[in-house]
Design a protein around this motif. Structure first.
Motif, PDB file in Angstrom:
ATOM      1  N   MET A   6       0.658  -0.934  -0.256  1.00 31.44           N
ATOM      2  CA  MET A   6       0.123  -0.239  -0.068  1.00 31.44           C
ATOM      3  C   MET A   6       1.326   1.211  -0.441  1.00 31.44           C
ATOM      4  O   MET A   6       0.507   2.562  -0.365  1.00 31.44           O
ATOM      5  N   ILE A   7       1.733   1.563   0.511  1.00 32.55           N
ATOM      6  CA  ILE A   7       2.951   2.288   0.860  1.00 32.55           C
ATOM      7  C   ILE A   7       3.573   2.792  -0.612  1.00 32.55           C
ATOM      8  O   ILE A   7       3.365   3.979  -0.897  1.00 32.55           O
ATOM      9  N   LEU A   8       3.835   1.434  -1.077  1.00 34.82           N
ATOM     10  CA  LEU A   8       4.515   1.853  -2.449  1.00 34.82           C
ATOM     11  C   LEU A   8       3.494   1.786  -3.239  1.00 34.82           C
ATOM     12  O   LEU A   8       3.876   3.186  -4.437  1.00 34.82           O
ATOM     13  N   PHE A   9       2.636   1.839  -3.555  1.00 38.13           N
ATOM     14  CA  PHE A   9       1.599   2.059  -4.534  1.00 38.13           C
ATOM     15  C   PHE A   9       1.123   3.482  -4.399  1.00 38.13           C
ATOM     16  O   PHE A   9       0.683   4.779  -5.168  1.00 38.13           O
ATOM     17  N   LEU A  10       0.701   3.926  -2.932  1.00 34.57           N
ATOM     18  CA  LEU A  10       0.749   5.744  -2.986  1.00 34.57           C
ATOM     19  C   LEU A  10       1.906   6.095  -3.073  1.00 34.57           C
ATOM     20  O   LEU A  10       1.507   7.495  -3.909  1.00 34.57           O
ATOM     21  N   TRP A  11       2.592   5.161  -3.023  1.00 32.88           N
ATOM     22  CA  TRP A  11       4.182   6.703  -3.372  1.00 32.88           C
ATOM     23  C   TRP A  11       4.669   6.498  -5.322  1.00 32.88           C
ATOM     24  O   TRP A  11       4.503   7.459  -5.617  1.00 32.88           O
ATOM     25  N   ILE A  12       4.247   5.171  -5.191  1.00 28.58           N
ATOM     26  CA  ILE A  12       3.614   5.366  -7.376  1.00 28.58           C
ATOM     27  C   ILE A  12       2.972   6.915  -7.383  1.00 28.58           C
ATOM     28  O   ILE A  12       2.770   7.166  -8.396  1.00 28.58           O
ATOM     29  N   GLY A  13       1.156   6.729  -6.810  1.00 26.56           N
ATOM     30  CA  GLY A  13       0.498   7.504  -6.933  1.00 26.56           C
ATOM     31  C   GLY A  13       0.897   8.754  -6.462  1.00 26.56           C
ATOM     32  O   GLY A  13       0.532   9.702  -7.513  1.00 26.56           O
ATOM     33  N   ILE A  14       1.238   8.876  -5.979  1.00 29.75           N
ATOM     34  CA  ILE A  14       1.945  10.164  -5.830  1.00 29.75           C
ATOM     35  C   ILE A  14       2.794  11.093  -6.506  1.00 29.75           C
ATOM     36  O   ILE A  14       2.566  12.219  -7.098  1.00 29.75           O
ATOM     37  N   THR A  15       3.736   9.830  -6.784  1.00 32.67           N
ATOM     38  CA  THR A  15       5.361  10.458  -8.307  1.00 32.67           C
ATOM     39  C   THR A  15       4.182  11.091  -8.509  1.00 32.67           C
ATOM     40  O   THR A  15       4.667  11.757 -10.286  1.00 32.67           O
ATOM     41  N   TYR A  16       3.367   9.389  -9.828  1.00 35.04           N
ATOM     42  CA  TYR A  16       2.463   9.937 -11.390  1.00 35.04           C
ATOM     43  C   TYR A  16       2.418  11.336 -11.580  1.00 35.04           C
ATOM     44  O   TYR A  16       2.081  12.221 -12.189  1.00 35.04           O
ATOM     45  N   VAL A  17       1.173  10.904 -10.252  1.00 34.40           N
ATOM     46  CA  VAL A  17       0.676  12.426 -10.985  1.00 34.40           C
ATOM     47  C   VAL A  17       1.067  14.183 -10.559  1.00 34.40           C
ATOM     48  O   VAL A  17       1.322  15.039 -11.091  1.00 34.40           O
ATOM     49  N   SER A  18       2.230  14.072  -9.372  1.00 33.87           N
ATOM     50  CA  SER A  18       3.306  15.699  -8.993  1.00 33.87           C
ATOM     51  C   SER A  18       3.553  15.119 -10.611  1.00 33.87           C
ATOM     52  O   SER A  18       3.758  16.867 -11.001  1.00 33.87           O
ATOM     53  N   GLN A  19       4.414  13.880 -10.830  1.00 33.53           N
ATOM     54  CA  GLN A  19       4.696  14.600 -12.334  1.00 33.53           C
ATOM     55  C   GLN A  19       4.463  15.474 -13.192  1.00 33.53           C
ATOM     56  O   GLN A  19       4.736  16.278 -14.098  1.00 33.53           O
ATOM     57  N   ASN A  20       2.568  14.583 -13.311  1.00 31.07           N
ATOM     58  CA  ASN A  20       2.103  14.635 -14.405  1.00 31.07           C
ATOM     59  C   ASN A  20       1.866  16.150 -14.409  1.00 31.07           C
ATOM     60  O   ASN A  20       1.409  17.123 -15.630  1.00 31.07           O
ATOM     61  N   ILE A  21       1.904  16.704 -13.182  1.00 32.33           N
ATOM     62  CA  ILE A  21       0.792  18.868 -12.787  1.00 32.33           C
ATOM     63  C   ILE A  21       2.355  19.007 -13.224  1.00 32.33           C
ATOM     64  O   ILE A  21       2.951  20.230 -13.645  1.00 32.33           O
ATOM     65  N   GLN A  22       3.897  18.644 -13.287  1.00 33.42           N
ATOM     66  CA  GLN A  22       4.822  19.446 -13.532  1.00 33.42           C
ATOM     67  C   GLN A  22       5.209  19.731 -14.806  1.00 33.42           C
ATOM     68  O   GLN A  22       4.968  20.726 -15.926  1.00 33.42           O
ATOM     69  N   TYR A  23       4.516  18.275 -15.334  1.00 35.23           N
ATOM     70  CA  TYR A  23       5.051  18.404 -17.327  1.00 35.23           C
ATOM     71  C   TYR A  23       3.518  18.976 -17.564  1.00 35.23           C
ATOM     72  O   TYR A  23       4.326  19.988 -19.008  1.00 35.23           O
ATOM     73  N   SER A  24       2.747  19.567 -17.218  1.00 38.91           N
ATOM     74  CA  SER A  24       1.295  19.830 -17.441  1.00 38.91           C
ATOM     75  C   SER A  24       2.199  21.144 -17.243  1.00 38.91           C
ATOM     76  O   SER A  24       1.455  22.203 -18.336  1.00 38.91           O
ATOM     77  N   SER A  25       2.423  21.874 -16.467  1.00 44.52           N
ATOM     78  CA  SER A  25       2.635  23.328 -16.048  1.00 44.52           C
ATOM     79  C   SER A  25       3.854  23.835 -17.340  1.00 44.52           C
ATOM     80  O   SER A  25       4.146  24.593 -17.813  1.00 44.52           O
ATOM     81  N   ALA A  26       4.957  23.220 -17.401  1.00 47.89           N
ATOM     82  CA  ALA A  26       5.762  22.889 -18.233  1.00 47.89           C
ATOM     83  C   ALA A  26       5.220  23.228 -20.050  1.00 47.89           C
ATOM     84  O   ALA A  26       5.722  24.234 -20.653  1.00 47.89           O
ATOM     85  N   ARG A  27       4.218  22.221 -20.185  1.00 43.83           N
ATOM     86  CA  ARG A  27       3.823  22.345 -21.639  1.00 43.83           C
ATOM     87  C   ARG A  27       2.678  23.949 -21.688  1.00 43.83           C
ATOM     88  O   ARG A  27       3.432  24.050 -22.836  1.00 43.83           O
ATOM     89  N   GLN A  28       2.471  23.513 -21.058  1.00 37.89           N
ATOM     90  CA  GLN A  28       1.729  25.381 -21.026  1.00 37.89           C
ATOM     91  C   GLN A  28       2.422  25.969 -20.961  1.00 37.89           C
ATOM     92  O   GLN A  28       2.608  27.587 -22.102  1.00 37.89           O
ATOM     93  N   PHE A  29       3.800  26.635 -20.151  1.00 39.75           N
ATOM     94  CA  PHE A  29       4.223  27.989 -20.600  1.00 39.75           C
ATOM     95  C   PHE A  29       5.032  27.350 -22.055  1.00 39.75           C
ATOM     96  O   PHE A  29       5.452  28.942 -22.462  1.00 39.75           O
ATOM     97  N   HIS A  30       5.761  26.660 -22.351  1.00 40.74           N
ATOM     98  CA  HIS A  30       6.507  25.756 -23.856  1.00 40.74           C
ATOM     99  C   HIS A  30       5.344  26.577 -24.655  1.00 40.74           C
ATOM    100  O   HIS A  30       5.288  27.575 -25.768  1.00 40.74           O
TER     101      HIS A  30
END
Length: 100
Positions: A6-30
């Protein structure tokens, strides 16, 4: 055992969401950089302003102007780093596009 999974899946989920938010922000800036370049017809002042904004957002921006006169194009490359939480591994992302 299930708690570890459960901790591993939670970490993977948080990492995935955080990464997508940062990529989306960078894409909008671009995309906004490309719009600004096209609207200003590749004015050097606008390019410098966009590079300053990129540096403030911890991005690396490279703009290459090609052609001359009314037939100008620009290659816009935006790089940014993402550090995975807990394991502290950094990955570089590159977004590339063209302004015409």
């Amino acid at each position: 055992m299930s708690l570890c999974f459960m901790i591993l899946f939670l970490w993977i989920g948080i990492t995935y969401v955080s990464q997508n938010i940062q990529y989306s922000s960078a894409r909008q800036f671009h995309d906004s950089v490309i719009r600004h370049l096209e609207n200003s017809y590749f004015a050097p002042e606008v390019i410098d302003e966009c590079k300053e904004k990129a540096a403030k957002n911890h991005y690396r921006l490279a703009v290459g102007i090609y052609g001359e006169g009314i037939h100008k194009d620009a290659r816009v490359i935006l790089d940014f780093d993402y550090t995975y939480p807990v394991i502290q591994v950094t990955k570089r992302y590159t977004i590339e596009g063209y302004a015409r």
